[in-house]
Design an enzyme around this catalytic site. Sequence first.
Site, PDB file in Angstrom:
ATOM      1  CE  LYS A   1      -4.443  -1.605   1.709  1.00  0.00           C
ATOM      2  NZ  LYS A   1      -5.460  -1.499   2.773  1.00  0.00           N
TER       3      LYS A   1
ATOM      4  CE  LYS B   1      -9.570 -12.255  -2.675  1.00  0.00           C
ATOM      5  NZ  LYS B   1      -9.084 -12.166  -1.297  1.00  0.00           N
TER       6      LYS B   1
ATOM      7  CE  LYS C   1     -13.463  -4.772  -0.325  1.00  0.00           C
ATOM      8  NZ  LYS C   1     -14.241  -4.586   0.878  1.00  0.00           N
TER       9      LYS C   1
END
Length: 333
Positions: free
Chosen positions: A114, A196, A199
């Site tokens: 991040k 994966k 979202k």
Amino acid sequence: MSDKKRIFSGVQPSGIITLGNYLGAIKNWTQLQDEYDCIYCIVDLHTLTVRQDPKELRQRSLSLAAIFLACGLDPAKNIIFLQSHVSAHAELTWILNCYTYFGELSRMTQFKDKSQKHPDNVNVGLFDYPVLMAADILLYQTDLVPVGLDQKQHLEITRDIAIRFNNIYGNVFKVPEVYIPKVGAKIMSLQDPTSKMSKSDENENNYISLLDPPDVIMRKFRRAVTDSETVIRYDEENKPGISNLMNIYSSLTGKSFEEIESEFAGKNYGEFKAAVGETTVEALKPIQEKYYFLMQNKDYLQEILKQGAENASRIANRTLAKVYHKVGLLPRL
Ligand code: TRP
């Protein structure tokens, strides 16, 4: 208190909830609600570690609560609440910060990822993210935490912190375990079936949102990446796209891969994709109807969250009081 094992999980209200989140997690949670004592936390404080639009965050937090209920989580059987409504989460985080080392937080892969993604906002909250997560879990004397692989490292540090604290002060925290559900498919991206379904993906063709309308769902499946063969057969390595569609179809219908293979023997990819699309549309229809109904009944949703926060606080404050006493803080009379 019941003698059922306690499950705690948290979901960030930070993006769209996908079919992957539903089939991989939320759908299974509805099957745990009788066997376990389940607590589901909408972790709005975690979401603040990256910049949010305040209005949107409020809307997403409420929307996620509606999604949980629409997917079948019964508020009479599970505690559903917002992290920011239970101040013990922030309070225990401070204490645990003093028992967590700079070095171990620096090694967290999510922090490293991040920080690279948001180099202009490597804030202290982002660094401290795992400690807040540890506080979430430890406040509830949690037995089991259902999380994906990407969160395993955070669960390990939670265990390390709990064990470290218990070694100094006695048995204060239950040391939680990862819960790997017996069922629950890992749903992959429709455009890149080796990663994966996420979202937070920028390309919306990669995922099916739980709130996508039927025509969008059909279109996204039609465009799903497959392979140059023509046979519908489960083979994750050589046919990741078709295998992913089979996983989705299997999770929704309960059919085995063999049953699906014979159902679609001699049929082409277009027909299979249409069947997966229609099945998904049908499965999401009642969820979407309930969701839109709930979003028009915000008072009801807010009441559920209020109750949830009250029930959660009762458990959390008990742990926090014990911790405060152990570390030497004077009780407030
Ligand atoms: N970090 C988790 C995620 O991004 C969310 C989370 C926060 C969580 N607190 C938690 C998950 C406690 C399980 C238990 O998926």
